[in-house]
Design a protein around this motif. Sequence first.
Motif, PDB file in Angstrom:
ATOM      1  N   LYS A 135       0.004   8.620  -3.672  1.00 34.67           N
ATOM      2  CA  LYS A 135      -0.068   7.406  -4.496  1.00 34.67           C
ATOM      3  C   LYS A 135      -1.073   7.694  -5.601  1.00 34.67           C
ATOM      4  O   LYS A 135      -2.267   7.734  -5.366  1.00 34.67           O
ATOM      5  CB  LYS A 135      -0.481   6.197  -3.666  1.00 34.67           C
ATOM      6  N   ALA A 136      -0.549   7.961  -6.804  1.00 34.45           N
ATOM      7  CA  ALA A 136      -1.383   8.337  -7.953  1.00 34.45           C
ATOM      8  C   ALA A 136      -2.325   9.488  -7.581  1.00 34.45           C
ATOM      9  O   ALA A 136      -3.504   9.446  -7.871  1.00 34.45           O
ATOM     10  CB  ALA A 136      -2.164   7.137  -8.479  1.00 34.45           C
ATOM     11  N   GLN A 137      -1.789  10.492  -6.922  1.00 37.06           N
ATOM     12  CA  GLN A 137      -2.508  11.686  -6.475  1.00 37.06           C
ATOM     13  C   GLN A 137      -3.591  11.372  -5.444  1.00 37.06           C
ATOM     14  O   GLN A 137      -4.586  12.079  -5.350  1.00 37.06           O
ATOM     15  CB  GLN A 137      -3.110  12.451  -7.655  1.00 37.06           C
ATOM     16  N   CYS A 138      -3.402  10.305  -4.690  1.00 39.97           N
ATOM     17  CA  CYS A 138      -4.353   9.944  -3.643  1.00 39.97           C
ATOM     18  C   CYS A 138      -3.639   9.880  -2.296  1.00 39.97           C
ATOM     19  O   CYS A 138      -2.457   9.536  -2.224  1.00 39.97           O
ATOM     20  CB  CYS A 138      -5.018   8.607  -3.938  1.00 39.97           C
ATOM     21  N   ASN A 139      -4.391  10.206  -1.259  1.00 35.12           N
ATOM     22  CA  ASN A 139      -3.892  10.168   0.111  1.00 35.12           C
ATOM     23  C   ASN A 139      -4.942   9.486   0.977  1.00 35.12           C
ATOM     24  O   ASN A 139      -6.136   9.545   0.674  1.00 35.12           O
ATOM     25  CB  ASN A 139      -3.658  11.581   0.644  1.00 35.12           C
ATOM     26  N   GLY A 140      -4.505   8.879   2.048  1.00 33.69           N
ATOM     27  CA  GLY A 140      -5.446   8.244   2.961  1.00 33.69           C
ATOM     28  C   GLY A 140      -4.743   7.247   3.861  1.00 33.69           C
ATOM     29  O   GLY A 140      -3.647   7.505   4.337  1.00 33.69           O
ATOM     30  N   TRP A 141      -5.384   6.097   4.036  1.00 28.39           N
ATOM     31  CA  TRP A 141      -4.904   5.094   4.990  1.00 28.39           C
ATOM     32  C   TRP A 141      -4.981   3.698   4.395  1.00 28.39           C
ATOM     33  O   TRP A 141      -5.873   3.402   3.602  1.00 28.39           O
ATOM     34  CB  TRP A 141      -5.734   5.148   6.267  1.00 28.39           C
ATOM     35  N   ALA A 142      -4.064   2.842   4.815  1.00 32.06           N
ATOM     36  CA  ALA A 142      -4.070   1.431   4.427  1.00 32.06           C
ATOM     37  C   ALA A 142      -4.233   0.579   5.672  1.00 32.06           C
ATOM     38  O   ALA A 142      -3.791   0.947   6.761  1.00 32.06           O
ATOM     39  CB  ALA A 142      -2.772   1.067   3.710  1.00 32.06           C
ATOM     40  N   LEU A 143      -4.891  -0.546   5.509  1.00 28.58           N
ATOM     41  CA  LEU A 143      -5.134  -1.503   6.577  1.00 28.58           C
ATOM     42  C   LEU A 143      -4.663  -2.860   6.105  1.00 28.58           C
ATOM     43  O   LEU A 143      -5.015  -3.298   5.005  1.00 28.58           O
ATOM     44  CB  LEU A 143      -6.635  -1.559   6.878  1.00 28.58           C
ATOM     45  N   GLU A 144      -3.869  -3.515   6.928  1.00 30.21           N
ATOM     46  CA  GLU A 144      -3.498  -4.907   6.673  1.00 30.21           C
ATOM     47  C   GLU A 144      -4.058  -5.732   7.821  1.00 30.21           C
ATOM     48  O   GLU A 144      -3.979  -5.318   8.995  1.00 30.21           O
ATOM     49  CB  GLU A 144      -1.980  -5.062   6.587  1.00 30.21           C
ATOM     50  N   ILE A 145      -4.629  -6.884   7.485  1.00 33.39           N
ATOM     51  CA  ILE A 145      -5.267  -7.724   8.483  1.00 33.39           C
ATOM     52  C   ILE A 145      -5.247  -9.165   7.999  1.00 33.39           C
ATOM     53  O   ILE A 145      -5.373  -9.425   6.785  1.00 33.39           O
ATOM     54  CB  ILE A 145      -6.713  -7.231   8.768  1.00 33.39           C
ATOM     55  N   ASP A 146      -5.061 -10.090   8.916  1.00 34.67           N
ATOM     56  CA  ASP A 146      -5.058 -11.505   8.566  1.00 34.67           C
ATOM     57  C   ASP A 146      -6.386 -12.142   8.923  1.00 34.67           C
ATOM     58  O   ASP A 146      -7.025 -11.768   9.923  1.00 34.67           O
ATOM     59  CB  ASP A 146      -3.945 -12.253   9.308  1.00 34.67           C
ATOM     60  N   LEU A 147      -6.776 -13.115   8.126  1.00 31.19           N
ATOM     61  CA  LEU A 147      -8.007 -13.868   8.316  1.00 31.19           C
ATOM     62  C   LEU A 147      -7.682 -15.339   8.155  1.00 31.19           C
ATOM     63  O   LEU A 147      -7.085 -15.729   7.152  1.00 31.19           O
ATOM     64  CB  LEU A 147      -9.045 -13.430   7.280  1.00 31.19           C
ATOM     65  N   LEU A 148      -8.029 -16.154   9.137  1.00 33.92           N
ATOM     66  CA  LEU A 148      -7.807 -17.599   9.041  1.00 33.92           C
ATOM     67  C   LEU A 148      -9.026 -18.268   8.411  1.00 33.92           C
ATOM     68  O   LEU A 148     -10.154 -17.912   8.690  1.00 33.92           O
ATOM     69  CB  LEU A 148      -7.582 -18.188  10.442  1.00 33.92           C
ATOM     70  N   SER A 149      -8.754 -19.224   7.535  1.00 30.58           N
ATOM     71  CA  SER A 149      -9.864 -19.998   6.965  1.00 30.58           C
ATOM     72  C   SER A 149      -9.420 -21.427   6.702  1.00 30.58           C
ATOM     73  O   SER A 149      -8.253 -21.733   6.686  1.00 30.58           O
ATOM     74  CB  SER A 149     -10.352 -19.356   5.661  1.00 30.58           C
TER      75      SER A 149
END
Length: 149
Positions: A135-149
Motif C-alpha cells: 500500500k503505497a510501498q508500505c507493509n504492515g498490519w491493520a486493526l479494526e476495533i469498535d468503541l461504544l460512546s
Amino acid sequence: MLRVNQLRTLLQECQDEIPGINRNELVLDDSELTNFLKDFKVTDNCMLIGVMPQFNVKGQEDSIQFVNQLQFMVVKKSADKDFKNQDEYLQMFHDTQALMMLLVGKLLGEKLEDLCGDFSNIVEESISIYPVWRKAQCNGWALEIDLLS
C-alpha cells in the motif's frame, strides 16, 4: 461520539509510549492515506496511522449509543527490492506485528486504567487484525476495533 482531537491525542500517546513508532497521522480515507504514505520516508519507519472513524447508532430512544468504528495501521515503508529474500520480507511483518500487539495492549490498557474515560467501552469481540501489503510501498498490519460512546 469520539471526537477528532481525542483520536489525535491517542495517536500521539501511542507514538510517545510505543518504542519503534516514529510518526503518526490521522487520515480521512484511503485516498488521503496513499498521499501521506507516498511522502513517508524509509527513515521515518514505522508509522502509526489512524483512519477517521465511521459512526453507527445502536439502542432505543433513551439508551442510544454511538458505535465508533476505528481503524489503525502500523506500517513500514519498503520496496520489493529492499528484500533479498522471503525471510526478510516475512521478518518485516514479524517486526510490525510486534508493534501492532503493543498498540492493542495500549488500547486495552486504556480501557482498564480509565473505567469512565473515552476508551473504557472498547468492544473486545470486534478486534480484527490483518496484514497490509504494498500500500503505497508500505507493509504492515491493520486493526479494526469498535468503541461504544
